[in-house]
Motif scaffolding. Structure first.
Motif, PDB file in Angstrom:
ATOM      1  N   ALA A 258       1.089  -1.336  -0.061  1.00  0.00           N
ATOM      2  CA  ALA A 258      -0.040  -0.153  -0.115  1.00  0.00           C
ATOM      3  C   ALA A 258       0.989   1.182  -0.018  1.00  0.00           C
ATOM      4  CB  ALA A 258      -1.009   0.026   1.394  1.00  0.00           C
ATOM      5  N   CYS A 259       0.579   2.222  -0.892  1.00  0.00           N
ATOM      6  CA  CYS A 259       1.421   3.452  -0.848  1.00  0.00           C
ATOM      7  C   CYS A 259       0.426   4.794  -1.360  1.00  0.00           C
ATOM      8  CB  CYS A 259       2.486   3.275  -1.646  1.00  0.00           C
ATOM      9  SG  CYS A 259       2.011   2.913  -3.621  1.00  0.00           S
ATOM     10  N   LEU A 260       0.984   5.828  -1.157  1.00  0.00           N
ATOM     11  CA  LEU A 260       0.314   6.968  -1.585  1.00  0.00           C
ATOM     12  C   LEU A 260       0.272   7.077  -3.140  1.00  0.00           C
ATOM     13  CD1 LEU A 260       0.973   9.622   0.830  1.00  0.00           C
ATOM     14  CD2 LEU A 260      -1.341   8.957   0.452  1.00  0.00           C
ATOM     15  N   SER A 261      -0.703   7.523  -3.766  1.00  0.00           N
ATOM     16  CA  SER A 261      -0.704   7.464  -5.202  1.00  0.00           C
ATOM     17  C   SER A 261       0.455   8.574  -5.966  1.00  0.00           C
ATOM     18  CB  SER A 261      -2.016   7.702  -5.734  1.00  0.00           C
ATOM     19  OG  SER A 261      -2.618   8.787  -5.561  1.00  0.00           O
ATOM     20  N   ASP A 262       0.622   9.524  -5.173  1.00  0.00           N
ATOM     21  CA  ASP A 262       1.756  10.406  -5.998  1.00  0.00           C
ATOM     22  C   ASP A 262       3.148   9.558  -6.042  1.00  0.00           C
ATOM     23  OD1 ASP A 262       1.456  10.790  -3.156  1.00  0.00           O
ATOM     24  OD2 ASP A 262       2.499  12.663  -3.221  1.00  0.00           O
ATOM     25  N   GLU A 263       3.009   8.699  -5.314  1.00  0.00           N
ATOM     26  CA  GLU A 263       4.247   7.654  -5.580  1.00  0.00           C
ATOM     27  C   GLU A 263       4.107   6.611  -6.519  1.00  0.00           C
ATOM     28  OE1 GLU A 263       7.330   7.667  -3.319  1.00  0.00           O
ATOM     29  OE2 GLU A 263       6.746   9.581  -2.896  1.00  0.00           O
ATOM     30  N   VAL A 264       2.818   6.544  -6.948  1.00  0.00           N
ATOM     31  CA  VAL A 264       2.461   5.417  -7.558  1.00  0.00           C
ATOM     32  C   VAL A 264       2.547   5.666  -9.122  1.00  0.00           C
ATOM     33  CG1 VAL A 264       0.409   4.480  -8.983  1.00  0.00           C
ATOM     34  CG2 VAL A 264       0.708   4.268  -6.529  1.00  0.00           C
ATOM     35  N   GLN A 280      -2.456  -4.989  -3.946  1.00  0.00           N
ATOM     36  CA  GLN A 280      -2.072  -3.807  -4.234  1.00  0.00           C
ATOM     37  C   GLN A 280      -2.863  -2.534  -3.978  1.00  0.00           C
ATOM     38  OE1 GLN A 280       0.676  -2.251  -7.366  1.00  0.00           O
ATOM     39  NE2 GLN A 280       1.675  -4.174  -7.535  1.00  0.00           N
ATOM     40  N   ALA A 281      -2.696  -1.332  -3.321  1.00  0.00           N
ATOM     41  CA  ALA A 281      -3.536  -0.392  -3.183  1.00  0.00           C
ATOM     42  C   ALA A 281      -2.576   0.964  -3.244  1.00  0.00           C
ATOM     43  CB  ALA A 281      -4.295  -0.195  -1.806  1.00  0.00           C
ATOM     44  N   SER A 282      -3.191   1.726  -3.938  1.00  0.00           N
ATOM     45  CA  SER A 282      -2.647   3.299  -4.042  1.00  0.00           C
ATOM     46  C   SER A 282      -3.608   4.195  -3.762  1.00  0.00           C
ATOM     47  CB  SER A 282      -1.840   3.327  -5.548  1.00  0.00           C
ATOM     48  OG  SER A 282      -2.876   3.544  -6.221  1.00  0.00           O
ATOM     49  N   LEU A 305      -1.791 -13.726   3.434  1.00  0.00           N
ATOM     50  CA  LEU A 305      -0.468 -13.336   2.962  1.00  0.00           C
ATOM     51  C   LEU A 305       0.603 -13.088   4.135  1.00  0.00           C
ATOM     52  CD1 LEU A 305      -1.470 -10.503   0.461  1.00  0.00           C
ATOM     53  CD2 LEU A 305      -1.231 -12.740   0.030  1.00  0.00           C
ATOM     54  N   LYS A 306       1.675 -13.298   3.760  1.00  0.00           N
ATOM     55  CA  LYS A 306       2.860 -13.117   4.646  1.00  0.00           C
ATOM     56  C   LYS A 306       3.339 -11.891   5.247  1.00  0.00           C
ATOM     57  CE  LYS A 306       4.155 -17.851   4.966  1.00  0.00           C
ATOM     58  NZ  LYS A 306       4.516 -18.635   3.575  1.00  0.00           N
ATOM     59  N   SER A 307       3.413 -11.201   4.226  1.00  0.00           N
ATOM     60  CA  SER A 307       3.889  -9.410   4.426  1.00  0.00           C
ATOM     61  C   SER A 307       2.999  -8.620   3.969  1.00  0.00           C
ATOM     62  CB  SER A 307       5.246  -9.368   4.159  1.00  0.00           C
ATOM     63  OG  SER A 307       6.035 -10.752   4.639  1.00  0.00           O
ATOM     64  N   ILE A 308       3.024  -7.488   4.618  1.00  0.00           N
ATOM     65  CA  ILE A 308       2.320  -6.277   4.159  1.00  0.00           C
ATOM     66  C   ILE A 308       3.467  -5.204   4.111  1.00  0.00           C
ATOM     67  CG2 ILE A 308       0.287  -4.666   4.567  1.00  0.00           C
ATOM     68  CD1 ILE A 308      -0.979  -6.679   6.240  1.00  0.00           C
ATOM     69  N   TYR A 309       3.698  -4.695   3.106  1.00  0.00           N
ATOM     70  CA  TYR A 309       4.459  -3.456   3.023  1.00  0.00           C
ATOM     71  C   TYR A 309       3.606  -2.201   3.068  1.00  0.00           C
ATOM     72  CZ  TYR A 309       8.256  -6.755   2.065  1.00  0.00           C
ATOM     73  OH  TYR A 309       9.086  -7.734   2.014  1.00  0.00           O
ATOM     74  N   LEU A 310       3.929  -1.342   3.733  1.00  0.00           N
ATOM     75  CA  LEU A 310       3.057  -0.196   3.879  1.00  0.00           C
ATOM     76  C   LEU A 310       3.935   1.320   3.973  1.00  0.00           C
ATOM     77  CD1 LEU A 310       1.034  -1.232   7.010  1.00  0.00           C
ATOM     78  CD2 LEU A 310       0.272  -0.962   4.735  1.00  0.00           C
ATOM     79  N   GLN A 311       3.514   2.110   3.167  1.00  0.00           N
ATOM     80  CA  GLN A 311       4.274   3.460   3.154  1.00  0.00           C
ATOM     81  C   GLN A 311       3.923   4.267   4.220  1.00  0.00           C
ATOM     82  OE1 GLN A 311       3.642   6.008  -0.125  1.00  0.00           O
ATOM     83  NE2 GLN A 311       5.815   6.811  -0.092  1.00  0.00           N
ATOM     84  N   LEU A 312       4.980   4.700   4.957  1.00  0.00           N
ATOM     85  CA  LEU A 312       5.129   5.322   6.011  1.00  0.00           C
ATOM     86  C   LEU A 312       4.774   6.713   5.756  1.00  0.00           C
ATOM     87  CD1 LEU A 312       5.066   5.615   9.331  1.00  0.00           C
ATOM     88  CD2 LEU A 312       7.680   6.107   9.111  1.00  0.00           C
ATOM     89  N   VAL A 313       3.783   7.257   5.818  1.00  0.00           N
ATOM     90  CA  VAL A 313       3.316   8.644   5.327  1.00  0.00           C
ATOM     91  C   VAL A 313       4.286   9.701   5.872  1.00  0.00           C
ATOM     92  CG1 VAL A 313       0.996   8.145   4.675  1.00  0.00           C
ATOM     93  CG2 VAL A 313       1.351   8.955   6.724  1.00  0.00           C
TER      94      VAL A 313
END
Ligand code: TXA
Ligand code: MG
Length: 333
Positions: A258-264, A280-282, A305-313
Motif C-alpha cells: 500500500a502506498c500514496l498515489s503520488d508515489e504510484v 496492491q492499493a494506491s 499473505l505473509k507480509s504487508i509493505y506499507l508506506q509510512l506517510v
C-alpha cells in the motif's frame, strides 16, 4: 455462547443495550462494541468477549452534551470549549467520572473518556437508550479495528449478541483522545481532530508522548501500553518506493503493498519496485489511506499473505493519526 444476529433496526439495538446485551454499532470513526456503561455484568462480558486487558478503560458514548451528567461528575472548562467546537465528532474528552459508570468500564480510574459520535444510527440508538453506552473498537483485542459490519462479524461472531448493520465508516481511524484533567489539555491519541486545531483553542496543548513524565502518560492512558492494530501478516514500513527494489519476486508473490498515489507514477526506474505484489492499493490522499487502512490489513490476512509493505506517510499535521497507527501496527512504539 450467544448467537450473533445482524439487525437494521436502531430501536431493537437500543432495547438490547438496555437489557444488558452487547451490540456492535457503526460510528463515523470505527465500529464500536456497545454495552450499558452502568452495568458491571455487561462490562465483564464485554472484556471477556473482546479479550481486552482489564486495565484499559472504555470510552463512554452519549447522544448529546445535554446527557453529560450520565457519564461525568463535572465539566472542565477545556472540555466544554472542545465539545462546543468539535462535538458531535471524532473527539473523546477525558474528564472526572460519574459514580454511575461501572468501575470496570473506567478500569478503576477516577476519570472517564466521553464521546458524542457524529453518526445518524449511533446517535439515534444512543438517544433511544437514554443512558451512557461504553464502547471499545469492535475488533478482538490487539487486532486491526473494524470499519465494516462484516469485519465485526469476522472477529466477534458467537461472542456478542447483535451487530447493527451500517455503512463503511467514514473516517476509518479512531477518535482523538484529549485529557482535559490537565491544564492545558494533553492529546493522548491522535485522530481526525488534529493537534493544530486543538492548539487554536489551547496553545499549550502537546501530545502526551512529548511530556517529560512518561510515567504520567501511562497512568493517564493505560491503553497506550498494549499491542494494537496488528494483523497476522508481518508489517514492513518503507518511506520511498526505491526501498522495495531489493525485495525478490517470490516474496512479492505472498505480500501486499500500500502506498500514496503520488508515489504510484514514479520515475520509470522505480516502476518495477511495485511489480509482482499480489495485493496492491494506491491511495490518492491521506484521508483515503486512513479510511481504508484497517480493511487493507484485514484483507491481506483473509488472503493468508505473509507480509504487508506499507508506506509510512510523511510527518505533517494531517498525518499524525495515520502515522501513529502505522507505527503501532508495525510494533514500533
Ligand atoms: O473512535 C473511537 O474512539 C472508537 C469508537 C467506537 O468510538 N472507540 C475506540 O475505543 O477507539 P478503544 O477502546 O479502542 O480505545 C479507547 C482509548 C484507549 O486507548 C483507552 O486507553 C483510552 O481511549 N481511554 C479510555 N478512557 C480513558 C481514560 N479515562 N483516561 C485515559 N484514556 C482513556
Ligand atoms: Mg481499539
Amino acid at each position: 455462547m450467544p448467537q450473533t444476529k445482524i439487525i437494521d433496526d436502531v430501536n431493537h439495538a437500543a432495547q438490547a443495550l438496555c437489557e444488558g446485551l452487547i451490540v456492535a454499532f457503526p460510528t463515523e470513526t470505527v465500529y464500536g462494541l456497545g454495552i450499558d456503561a452502568t452495568s458491571d455484568q455487561a462490562a465483564r462480558r464485554l472484556f471477556e468477549a473482546k479479550g481486552r486487558p482489564a486495565d484499559n478503560p472504555l470510552i463512554v458514548h452519549l447522544a448529546d452534551v445535554q446527557h453529560w451528567p450520565l457519564a461525568a461528575a463535572s465539566m472542565p472548562a477545556s472540555a466544554l470549549v472542545l465539545l462546543q467546537r468539535f462535538a458531535p465528532g471524532p473527539l473523546t474528552v477525558v474528564v472526572p467520572r460519574s459514580p454511575f459508570i461501572s468501575s470496570l468500564v473506567t478500569a478503576s480510574l477516577e476519570t472517564v473518556g466521553v464521546r458524542i459520535p457524529n453518526h445518524p444510527q449511533a446517535r439515534q440508538m444512543l438517544e433511544l437508550c437514554g443512558r451512557p453506552i461504553a464502547a471499545p473498537s469492535a475488533n478482538r483485542s490487539g487486532r486491526p479495528s473494524c470499519t465494516t459490519w462484516q469485519a465485526v462479524l469476522e472477529d466477534m461472531d458467537g461472542r456478542i449478541d447483535y451487530i447493527l448493520r451500517g455503512d463503511v465508516c467514514d473516517v476509518g481511524l479512531e477518535s482523538t483522545v484529549v485529557d482535559c484533567i490537565n491544564d492545558p489539555p494533553v492529546v493522548l491519541r491522535a485522530g481526525r481532530v488534529t493537534l493544530q486545531r486543538i492548539r487554536e483553542l489551547f496553545p499549550g496543548t502537546v501530545f502526551a508522548r512529548e511530556l517529560a513524565e512518561q510515567d504520567q502518560l501511562i497512568k493517564a492512558s493505560p491503553g497506550t501500553r498494549h499491542a494494537h492494530y496488528q494483523p497476522k501478516a508481518t508489517i514492513e514500513l518503507f518511506e520511498t518506493l526505491s526501498e522495495l527494489a531489493k525485495i525478490p519476486l517470490v516474496k512479492r508473490a505472498e505480500s501486499a503493498l500500500a502506498c500514496l498515489s503520488d508515489e504510484v507514477a514514479p520515475p520509470k526506474t522505480e516502476r518495477s519496485s511495485c511489480d509482482g505484489f499480489v495485493m496492491q492499493a494506491s491511495f490518492d490522499s491521506l484521508e483515503t489511506y486512513g479510511k481504508q487502512f484497517y480493511e487493507f490489513l484485514r484483507e491481506a490476512d483473509r488472503r493468508g499473505l505473509k507480509s504487508i509493505y506499507l508506506q509510512l506517510v510523511p510527518d505533517c499535521e494531517q498525518s499524525h493519526a495515520l502515522r501513529d497507527r502505522l507505527l503501532r501496527a508495525a510494533g514500533r512504539t
